[in-house]
Design a protein around this motif. Sequence first.
Motif, PDB file in Angstrom:
ATOM      1  N   GLN A   1       0.813  -1.219   0.000  1.00  0.00           N
ATOM      2  CA  GLN A   1       0.000   0.000   0.000  1.00  0.00           C
ATOM      3  C   GLN A   1       0.846   1.267   0.000  1.00  0.00           C
ATOM      4  OE1 GLN A   1      -3.028  -0.086   3.082  1.00  0.00           O
ATOM      5  NE2 GLN A   1      -3.014  -2.327   3.092  1.00  0.00           N
ATOM      6  N   GLY A   2       2.021   1.204   0.555  1.00  0.00           N
ATOM      7  CA  GLY A   2       2.881   2.381   0.615  1.00  0.00           C
ATOM      8  C   GLY A   2       2.522   3.297   1.770  1.00  0.00           C
ATOM      9  N   TRP A   3       2.865   4.588   1.610  1.00  0.00           N
ATOM     10  CA  TRP A   3       2.714   5.575   2.669  1.00  0.00           C
ATOM     11  C   TRP A   3       1.346   6.243   2.644  1.00  0.00           C
ATOM     12  CZ3 TRP A   3       6.041   5.799   6.514  1.00  0.00           C
ATOM     13  CH2 TRP A   3       7.377   5.455   6.299  1.00  0.00           C
ATOM     14  N   THR A   4       0.807   6.506   3.805  1.00  0.00           N
ATOM     15  CA  THR A   4      -0.381   7.348   3.967  1.00  0.00           C
ATOM     16  C   THR A   4      -0.164   8.241   5.187  1.00  0.00           C
ATOM     17  OG1 THR A   4      -1.502   5.648   5.286  1.00  0.00           O
ATOM     18  CG2 THR A   4      -2.007   5.728   2.928  1.00  0.00           C
ATOM     19  N   LYS A   5      -0.621   9.468   5.088  1.00  0.00           N
ATOM     20  CA  LYS A   5      -0.547  10.379   6.226  1.00  0.00           C
ATOM     21  C   LYS A   5      -1.624  10.013   7.237  1.00  0.00           C
ATOM     22  CE  LYS A   5      -0.940  15.289   7.390  1.00  0.00           C
ATOM     23  NZ  LYS A   5      -1.178  16.657   6.861  1.00  0.00           N
ATOM     24  N   VAL A   6      -1.280   9.999   8.510  1.00  0.00           N
ATOM     25  CA  VAL A   6      -2.217   9.617   9.561  1.00  0.00           C
ATOM     26  C   VAL A   6      -3.126  10.795   9.885  1.00  0.00           C
ATOM     27  CG1 VAL A   6      -2.432   8.886  11.965  1.00  0.00           C
ATOM     28  CG2 VAL A   6      -0.630   7.906  10.517  1.00  0.00           C
ATOM     29  N   PRO A   7      -4.439  10.661   9.706  1.00  0.00           N
ATOM     30  CA  PRO A   7      -5.359  11.771  10.004  1.00  0.00           C
ATOM     31  C   PRO A   7      -5.272  12.201  11.460  1.00  0.00           C
ATOM     32  CG  PRO A   7      -6.486  10.013   8.783  1.00  0.00           C
ATOM     33  CD  PRO A   7      -5.152   9.465   9.199  1.00  0.00           C
ATOM     34  N   GLY A   8      -5.262  13.511  11.682  1.00  0.00           N
ATOM     35  CA  GLY A   8      -5.272  14.054  13.032  1.00  0.00           C
ATOM     36  C   GLY A   8      -3.928  14.050  13.729  1.00  0.00           C
ATOM     37  N   SER A   9      -2.850  13.727  12.987  1.00  0.00           N
ATOM     38  CA  SER A   9      -1.538  13.591  13.634  1.00  0.00           C
ATOM     39  C   SER A   9      -0.679  14.845  13.546  1.00  0.00           C
ATOM     40  CB  SER A   9      -0.772  12.416  13.015  1.00  0.00           C
ATOM     41  OG  SER A   9      -0.468  12.671  11.650  1.00  0.00           O
ATOM     42  N   ASP A  10      -1.148  15.904  12.878  1.00  0.00           N
ATOM     43  CA  ASP A  10      -0.359  17.133  12.787  1.00  0.00           C
ATOM     44  C   ASP A  10      -0.106  17.701  14.178  1.00  0.00           C
ATOM     45  OD1 ASP A  10      -0.529  18.105   9.651  1.00  0.00           O
ATOM     46  OD2 ASP A  10      -2.260  16.913  10.297  1.00  0.00           O
ATOM     47  N   GLY A  11       1.129  18.127  14.429  1.00  0.00           N
ATOM     48  CA  GLY A  11       1.438  18.662  15.745  1.00  0.00           C
ATOM     49  C   GLY A  11       2.734  19.438  15.759  1.00  0.00           C
ATOM     50  N   ALA A  12       3.031  20.012  16.922  1.00  0.00           N
ATOM     51  CA  ALA A  12       4.239  20.814  17.115  1.00  0.00           C
ATOM     52  C   ALA A  12       5.391  19.898  17.499  1.00  0.00           C
ATOM     53  CB  ALA A  12       4.003  21.872  18.191  1.00  0.00           C
ATOM     54  N   GLY A  13       6.097  19.423  16.501  1.00  0.00           N
ATOM     55  CA  GLY A  13       7.243  18.554  16.752  1.00  0.00           C
ATOM     56  C   GLY A  13       6.881  17.145  17.156  1.00  0.00           C
ATOM     57  N   PRO A  14       6.098  16.402  16.328  1.00  0.00           N
ATOM     58  CA  PRO A  14       5.866  14.987  16.639  1.00  0.00           C
ATOM     59  C   PRO A  14       7.201  14.259  16.737  1.00  0.00           C
ATOM     60  CG  PRO A  14       4.420  15.721  14.864  1.00  0.00           C
ATOM     61  CD  PRO A  14       5.447  16.801  15.070  1.00  0.00           C
ATOM     62  N   ASN A  15       7.465  13.645  17.864  1.00  0.00           N
ATOM     63  CA  ASN A  15       8.789  13.083  18.127  1.00  0.00           C
ATOM     64  C   ASN A  15       8.675  11.590  18.375  1.00  0.00           C
ATOM     65  OD1 ASN A  15      11.481  12.633  19.049  1.00  0.00           O
ATOM     66  ND2 ASN A  15      11.609  14.726  19.776  1.00  0.00           N
ATOM     67  N   GLY A  16       8.639  11.163  19.635  1.00  0.00           N
ATOM     68  CA  GLY A  16       8.536   9.744  19.934  1.00  0.00           C
ATOM     69  C   GLY A  16       7.214   9.160  19.473  1.00  0.00           C
TER      70      GLY A  16
END
Length: 369
Positions: free
Chosen positions: A220-235
């Motif tokens: 399937q490849g890559w998909t962006k995870v809905p609702g995951s936008d944030g200020a510096g997603p890290n761990g």
Amino acid sequence: MRVGRRDIRVRPPSLAWFTLVLAVTLGPPSSSAQDCNALDAVKFVCLSAGAEDLVAIPNSDWVILSGELRAVNTTNFSEVRLFPIARSRFDQTRYSSCPGPLTERDIANRKATAHGINLRAGPNGVHTLYVVHHPQRESVEVFEVDARGKTPTITWVGCVLSPAGVSGNSVAVLPNHGFALTNFLSRGLGGYRGEAGASVRAKLAGGEPTGEVWEWNPGQGWTKVPGSDGAGPNGLEASPDGRWFYIAEWGTQKVIKLSRGQPNPTKQEVSLDFHPDNLRWQSDGSLLAAGQHGTVDAILSDCLSNDDCRGVATSVASIDPVSLEAQELVHRYPANGYFAAGTTGLKVGNDIWVGSTYRGTRIARFGAK
């Protein structure tokens, strides 16, 4: 939600300590690392290089370290280099888009650097290791780990190139051989160092989105995870059943629980009093979050860029994955000449091991309560 604190308070070491230099030279394929002298209540493991992330090999005495990809024994602290001493067995069916293994020239030019790591436990001492890789190519490199011998060995089996504009940070294991990747800072925003990075640091401090989480699945490849936008997603970690993501949002000092596989995901969060870096599942089912206490500028500009870590400390918290109740286990351990700005935590026996790549070549060992 208020964080319950179980403090470990340590006085900064005297200046006499700073004159002591302890180093371990890593020779192929392994070397013995000494258990460095303690600073007050904190003990150390001396390494050949810093360890940005840690993951335990199940049912063994070994922990894998990122940065330079190595393993350290938890009983005698010996260190074994895993890469570039690695065989190759390319799984072109599962990783068909991978251009192939890194070349000897890439390795010789030190263009093989491990960032976040994670491990999929397998049967009979053979597991799968996922490594976020920089800088020759932005990718997740995949290895088979064989822990059946006296020391662990790895075999390169494939890779997945990161999505365009994404600079990976942490990786989490998903069911059916999938995985997910955090993008701390989209490449289009530039960097966060120096005067040129002041605007990005301001975004992080203000809680503005700088990145997101991406998911990859075979076929399937890559998909962006809905609702995951944030200020510096890290761990990043995922629940064993794949229903939930746990995201350390570094800029806002939060750990977020995000439902997976839904167009309108649900989100819960817990606030910490430090910037959570890596997350790691523990054997008791809890999550351990390790990170830095201090302002965004103090951490990313003063400490990381200029090695002035006076305004930075290390904290570690245990988080219940259901209730998100957090209990701080290590509280603001101050930077010293050997160790600063912890990035990852792991419970090892009666200790909490904390790694870092900000300063020094040690793992700090805090007594667990």
